[in-house]
Design a protein around this motif. Structure first.
Motif, PDB file in Angstrom:
ATOM      1  N   VAL A  34      -3.217 -43.184 -34.377  1.00 44.90           N
ATOM      2  CA  VAL A  34      -1.866 -42.727 -34.051  1.00 44.90           C
ATOM      3  C   VAL A  34      -1.949 -41.455 -33.213  1.00 44.90           C
ATOM      4  O   VAL A  34      -2.646 -40.507 -33.561  1.00 44.90           O
ATOM      5  CB  VAL A  34      -1.052 -42.490 -35.347  1.00 44.90           C
ATOM      6  CG1 VAL A  34       0.250 -41.773 -35.060  1.00 44.90           C
ATOM      7  CG2 VAL A  34      -0.805 -43.811 -36.056  1.00 44.90           C
ATOM      8  N   TYR A  35      -1.232 -41.462 -32.086  1.00 45.88           N
ATOM      9  CA  TYR A  35      -1.147 -40.281 -31.223  1.00 45.88           C
ATOM     10  C   TYR A  35      -0.098 -39.315 -31.765  1.00 45.88           C
ATOM     11  O   TYR A  35      -0.194 -38.128 -31.595  1.00 45.88           O
ATOM     12  CB  TYR A  35      -0.757 -40.673 -29.798  1.00 45.88           C
ATOM     13  CG  TYR A  35      -1.826 -41.440 -29.074  1.00 45.88           C
ATOM     14  CD1 TYR A  35      -2.831 -40.782 -28.384  1.00 45.88           C
ATOM     15  CD2 TYR A  35      -1.824 -42.834 -29.062  1.00 45.88           C
ATOM     16  CE1 TYR A  35      -3.821 -41.485 -27.710  1.00 45.88           C
ATOM     17  CE2 TYR A  35      -2.805 -43.540 -28.391  1.00 45.88           C
ATOM     18  CZ  TYR A  35      -3.798 -42.863 -27.719  1.00 45.88           C
ATOM     19  OH  TYR A  35      -4.770 -43.558 -27.056  1.00 45.88           O
ATOM     20  N   GLY A  36       0.948 -39.864 -32.363  1.00 44.92           N
ATOM     21  CA  GLY A  36       2.065 -39.105 -32.914  1.00 44.92           C
ATOM     22  C   GLY A  36       3.195 -40.057 -33.224  1.00 44.92           C
ATOM     23  O   GLY A  36       3.154 -41.226 -32.867  1.00 44.92           O
ATOM     24  N   ALA A  37       4.184 -39.564 -33.910  1.00 45.36           N
ATOM     25  CA  ALA A  37       5.322 -40.413 -34.262  1.00 45.36           C
ATOM     26  C   ALA A  37       6.346 -40.361 -33.127  1.00 45.36           C
ATOM     27  O   ALA A  37       6.467 -39.340 -32.454  1.00 45.36           O
ATOM     28  CB  ALA A  37       5.935 -39.926 -35.560  1.00 45.36           C
ATOM     29  N   PRO A  38       7.061 -41.458 -32.900  1.00 43.98           N
ATOM     30  CA  PRO A  38       6.945 -42.774 -33.521  1.00 43.98           C
ATOM     31  C   PRO A  38       5.967 -43.687 -32.772  1.00 43.98           C
ATOM     32  O   PRO A  38       5.786 -43.566 -31.577  1.00 43.98           O
ATOM     33  CB  PRO A  38       8.356 -43.333 -33.408  1.00 43.98           C
ATOM     34  CG  PRO A  38       8.896 -42.755 -32.145  1.00 43.98           C
ATOM     35  CD  PRO A  38       8.269 -41.375 -32.054  1.00 43.98           C
ATOM     36  N   GLU A  39       5.362 -44.563 -33.530  1.00 50.76           N
ATOM     37  CA  GLU A  39       4.538 -45.643 -32.997  1.00 50.76           C
ATOM     38  C   GLU A  39       4.818 -46.877 -33.836  1.00 50.76           C
ATOM     39  O   GLU A  39       5.112 -46.761 -35.027  1.00 50.76           O
ATOM     40  CB  GLU A  39       3.047 -45.306 -33.056  1.00 50.76           C
ATOM     41  CG  GLU A  39       2.643 -44.210 -32.095  1.00 50.76           C
ATOM     42  CD  GLU A  39       1.149 -44.003 -31.996  1.00 50.76           C
ATOM     43  OE1 GLU A  39       0.376 -44.922 -32.367  1.00 50.76           O
ATOM     44  OE2 GLU A  39       0.735 -42.923 -31.562  1.00 50.76           O
ATOM     45  N   THR A  40       4.728 -48.043 -33.213  1.00 51.63           N
ATOM     46  CA  THR A  40       5.010 -49.292 -33.914  1.00 51.63           C
ATOM     47  C   THR A  40       3.900 -50.290 -33.643  1.00 51.63           C
ATOM     48  O   THR A  40       3.492 -50.474 -32.496  1.00 51.63           O
ATOM     49  CB  THR A  40       6.373 -49.870 -33.468  1.00 51.63           C
ATOM     50  OG1 THR A  40       7.387 -48.879 -33.683  1.00 51.63           O
ATOM     51  CG2 THR A  40       6.716 -51.111 -34.258  1.00 51.63           C
TER      52      THR A  40
END
Length: 171
Positions: free
Chosen positions: A132-138
């Motif tokens: 994960v790079y940062g939120a948001p991710e799906t």
């Protein structure tokens, strides 16, 4: 002749600049590749935000796994769309990333809860394993727990138009 030699570094520099500029335009900046595509969702044993119950697997059906946090303004912008998707029957699992459970429960109470359940990831360990790079991710995950797609940024109607056929094919 010596004066002409002075311009050679300038011409070389200009030529390299043109090559660099052309090369930048060749990549698709809307897609961040993930080495996890086609691989199983990472193993985890984490508590849910809602009940504190320990979980170690995703449902055995196609799901969207949405990484979100209360401190993330883009997550708030996408949340209404996630609620709409859940009302249409899309199964969504949340990962509350580097956040406080109490704040997350308050958020879900105030803005609605589109998630089947939320995995609490206060130290970001699961997020790290997912890249994960940062939120948001799906993430699009099939019924076998294999990651089939990833979207970085907010999920909205325009993005869903592109992702929906891929997600429907997972069912």
């Amino acid at each position: 002749m010596k004066r002409l030699m002075l311009f050679i570094p300038l011409v070389v520099f200009f030529g390299m600049g043109v090559l660099f500029w052309v090369g930048l335009g060749q990549e698709d900046k809307s897609v961040l590749p993930s080495p996890l595509i086609g691989k199983p969702f990472p193993q985890f044993i984490l508590n849910t935000v809602e009940s504190g119950e320990s979980l170690n697997h995703l449902p055995q059906e196609a799901v969207l796994v949405n990484v979100w946090a209360t401190w993330c303004p883009t997550c708030k912008a996408e949340h209404e769309f996630l609620n709409a998707l859940a009302q249409q029957g899309v199964k969504i699992v949340g990962i509350n990333y580097k956040d406080d459970d109490f704040k997350a429960r308050q958020w879900l109470k105030a803005y609605g809860n589109p998630y089947l359940f939320n995995i609490a990831d206060p130290d970001g360990q699961l997020g790290l394993e997912l890249g994960v790079y940062g939120a948001p991710e799906t993430f699009l995950v099939d019924s076998q727990g294999i990651i089939r797609g990833k979207h970085v940024g907010d999920l909205n109607a325009r993005v869903w138009e592109k992702l929906q056929p891929q997600f429907e094919a997972l069912k």
